[in-house]
Design an enzyme around this catalytic site. Structure first.
Site, PDB file in Angstrom:
ATOM      1  N   HIS A  65      -6.370  -7.142  13.172  1.00 31.74           N
ATOM      2  CA  HIS A  65      -5.111  -6.385  13.133  1.00 31.74           C
ATOM      3  C   HIS A  65      -4.736  -5.962  14.557  1.00 31.74           C
ATOM      4  CE1 HIS A  65      -2.042  -4.164  11.042  1.00 31.74           C
ATOM      5  NE2 HIS A  65      -2.537  -2.966  11.275  1.00 31.74           N
ATOM      6  N   ARG A  92     -10.263   0.387  14.987  1.00 28.63           N
ATOM      7  CA  ARG A  92     -10.103   1.091  13.716  1.00 28.63           C
ATOM      8  C   ARG A  92     -11.055   0.390  12.758  1.00 28.63           C
ATOM      9  NH1 ARG A  92      -4.131   1.488  11.093  1.00 28.63           N
ATOM     10  NH2 ARG A  92      -4.842  -0.447  10.140  1.00 28.63           N
ATOM     11  N   ASP A  97      12.813  23.582   0.068  1.00 28.36           N
ATOM     12  CA  ASP A  97      13.582  23.031  -1.055  1.00 28.36           C
ATOM     13  C   ASP A  97      15.009  22.660  -0.696  1.00 28.36           C
ATOM     14  OD1 ASP A  97      11.374  24.098  -2.641  1.00 28.36           O
ATOM     15  OD2 ASP A  97      12.349  26.021  -2.247  1.00 28.36           O
ATOM     16  N   CYS A 157      14.284  23.648   5.083  1.00 25.90           N
ATOM     17  CA  CYS A 157      13.385  24.549   4.347  1.00 25.90           C
ATOM     18  C   CYS A 157      12.568  23.740   3.335  1.00 25.90           C
ATOM     19  CB  CYS A 157      14.189  25.625   3.633  1.00 25.90           C
ATOM     20  SG  CYS A 157      15.372  26.478   4.701  1.00 25.90           S
ATOM     21  N   TYR A 185      16.342  29.720   8.373  1.00 26.12           N
ATOM     22  CA  TYR A 185      15.254  30.524   8.948  1.00 26.12           C
ATOM     23  C   TYR A 185      15.246  30.467  10.474  1.00 26.12           C
ATOM     24  CZ  TYR A 185      13.164  30.616   4.257  1.00 26.12           C
ATOM     25  OH  TYR A 185      12.914  30.801   2.929  1.00 26.12           O
ATOM     26  N   LYS A 211       0.838  -1.209   0.000  1.00 31.35           N
ATOM     27  CA  LYS A 211       0.000   0.000   0.000  1.00 31.35           C
ATOM     28  C   LYS A 211       0.873   1.260   0.000  1.00 31.35           C
ATOM     29  CE  LYS A 211      -0.138  -0.155   5.051  1.00 31.35           C
ATOM     30  NZ  LYS A 211      -0.910  -0.599   6.234  1.00 31.35           N
ATOM     31  N   ARG A 229       0.875 -10.709   7.352  1.00 31.70           N
ATOM     32  CA  ARG A 229       0.851  -9.541   6.448  1.00 31.70           C
ATOM     33  C   ARG A 229       2.036  -8.644   6.792  1.00 31.70           C
ATOM     34  NH1 ARG A 229      -4.210  -9.479   9.052  1.00 31.70           N
ATOM     35  NH2 ARG A 229      -3.523  -7.551  10.047  1.00 31.70           N
TER      36      ARG A 229
HETATM   37  C1  LIG Z   1      -0.193  -1.621   6.818  1.00 28.65           C
HETATM   38  C2  LIG Z   1      -0.820  -2.895   7.264  1.00 28.65           C
HETATM   39  C3  LIG Z   1      -0.061  -4.048   7.489  1.00 28.65           C
HETATM   40  C4  LIG Z   1       1.450  -4.066   7.439  1.00 28.65           C
HETATM   41  O1  LIG Z   1       1.964  -3.560   8.646  1.00 28.65           O
HETATM   42  P1  LIG Z   1       3.537  -3.540   8.926  1.00 28.65           P
HETATM   43  O2  LIG Z   1       3.645  -3.076  10.316  1.00 28.65           O
HETATM   44  O3  LIG Z   1       4.110  -2.577   7.946  1.00 28.65           O
HETATM   45  O4  LIG Z   1       4.008  -4.924   8.701  1.00 28.65           O
HETATM   46  C5  LIG Z   1      -0.719  -5.227   7.788  1.00 28.65           C
HETATM   47  N1  LIG Z   1      -2.060  -5.257   7.872  1.00 28.65           N
HETATM   48  C6  LIG Z   1      -2.821  -4.155   7.702  1.00 28.65           C
HETATM   49  C7  LIG Z   1      -4.279  -4.250   7.841  1.00 28.65           C
HETATM   50  C8  LIG Z   1      -2.231  -2.935   7.409  1.00 28.65           C
HETATM   51  O5  LIG Z   1      -2.989  -1.851   7.251  1.00 28.65           O
END
Ligand SMILES: *Cc1c(COP(=O)(O)O)cnc(C)c1O
Length: 397
Positions: free
Chosen positions: A182, A150, A333, A331, A284, A52, A238
């Site tokens: 998750h 979430r 750039d 900054c 700055y 992603k 994942r």
């Molecule tokens: C981004 C994400 C992951 C991967 O997480 P990492 O900590 O980068 O391994 C796995 N599952 C879901 C649902 C995510 O949104």
């Protein structure tokens, strides 16, 4: 994966393109090897590489290809467009996606054989309607919220979601291919939330069992879960950040200890070198003042390119064989380095962060300097940097 074409990528370790003002070099062999390393570590579980957000800044399609070459059974994306871009680039393997809003076009992902995730009965209904219109079965995974609060169905809403999916499966509109959740705190292995979430997940799986759904994959772990709670892998893990060579839990284990190699190198060439006397204040707000006569090096990259402003007077950059501190504010750039007594030349190469193997800082070092996580450093870098993919063996198909 599509058939390999003749190599069209420069070899890893090739010198920076001599003219590049500022570039991001992504080592696809490192991604491939990291995925293979992770795969070997997680044993029997299938491997999903999460690509992603443009492959965490490394390139969606290129990272997906490298991950498949390293043995990724699945690719994971947040949104449908990312999954369809992988299909358009020729990826034919399993892909899971998990973030939609009401009224999205489910026709294209269903047609493309992309696994969609449903959090609600409404989503099941919308996906089933798209599948019926096409005359095919959609592949749908159900997500339960086990405590992250979430995405996913709460424990209270879970039985109704499972029942709706079972009904839709019964009438041939979809197949429930996965059940997942998750972690909130998998980078803190001793956090009590981990066990609590797993207990809730087991309970959610019992609800699924009771209605006769037989998913292909049950999964709970991200990178940190996969590495630090191997008993929680179920059928699939994942992995995102670890595939790019960065530790998901730097307080617990370093990427080097995990045998992972950061795949992204961010480099630039000095635009200007000048000498200033002790007492000269820089950038700055005059936030940094030279404690002695010193050389300053101007780097043509700033927050407009995703270099965090929080790096001001704190992060380090490799220049002339040594790490130099950012002097004063980053900054839009440009940023300035304190080069001390070393009179480098305009045009000399500098490395903001890289693999950590050549004396340069890593994205993790930048994260610590900036009070964030490595995920944000690599994902946000971009802007006017030119991104180049290198590989000794992978083909630019
Ligand atoms: C981004 C994400 C992951 C991967 O997480 P990492 O900590 O980068 O391994 C796995 N599952 C879901 C649902 C995510 O949104």
């Amino acid at each position: 994966m599509s058939t390999p074409e003749p190599a069209a990528l420069p070899a890893t370790g090739a010198p920076a393109s001599p003219d590049a003002r500022a570039e991001i070099v992504v080592d696809l062999d490192a991604i491939r090897d990291n995925v293979a390393t992770l795969r070997a570590r997680v044993g029997d579980a299938a491997m999903m590489t999460v690509v992603k957000a443009d492959g965490y800044g490394h390139g969606l399609v290129e990272s997906g290809r490298a991950a498949r070459a390293g043995g990724a059974d699945w690719l994971g994306t947040a949104v449908i467009e990312e999954a369809l871009a992988l299909r358009a680039a020729g990826d034919t393997g399993p892909i899971l996606t998990w973030l939609t809003v009401p009224g999205e076009d489910y026709t294209r992902p269903v047609e493309a054989g992309v696994d969609l995730t449903a959090y609600t009965v409404r989503e099941v209904d919308e996906i089933a309607a798209a599948a019926r219109a096409l005359g095919v079965r959609a592949r749908v995974q159900l997500k339960v919220d086990t405590g992250l609060s979430r995405g996913g169905a709460t424990a209270e809403d879970w039985p109704a979601l499972v029942a709706a999916a079972a009904d839709a499966e019964q009438v041939g509109a979809l197949r429930v291919t996965g059940i997942w959740s998750h972690f909130a705190c998998s980078d803190e292995p001793d956090h009590p939330a981990n066990d609590a979430q797993e207990k809730a997940f087991v309970h959610a799986l019992q609800v699924v069992d009771a209605v006769g759904i037989e998913p292909e994959v049950r999964h709970l772990s991200n990178s940190a879960g996969a590495l630090l709670r191997p008993w929680s892998s179920y059928d699939l893990v994942r992995c995102g950040i670890a595939a790019y060579g960065l530790s998901p839990a730097p307080d617990v284990v370093t990427s080097a200890e995990l045998g992972l190699v950061p795949a992204m190198t961010v480099r630039a060439r000095l635009a200007l070198v000048k000498h200033v006397p002790a007492g000269a204040s820089v950038s700055y707000g005059h936030g940094w003042t030279a404690p002695r006569d010193t050389f300053l090096g101007l780097v043509p990259a700033g927050y407009g390119d995703g270099v965090p402003r929080h790096a001001s007077s704190t992060a380090h950059v490799l220049a002339g064989g040594r790490q130099r501190q950012v002097a004063g504010r980053v900054c839009m750039d440009q940023l300035v380095l304190d080069l001390g007594d070393d009179e480098l030349a305009a045009g000399d190469p500098v490395v903001l962060f890289g693999s950590g193997r050549d004396g340069a800082p890593t994205a993790q070092d930048w994260a610590e300097a900036c009070g964030t996580i490595s995920y944000e450093i690599v994902t946000r870098i971009g802007g006017r940097f030119v991104r180049r993919h290198v590989s000794k063996e992978l083909r630019n198909a």
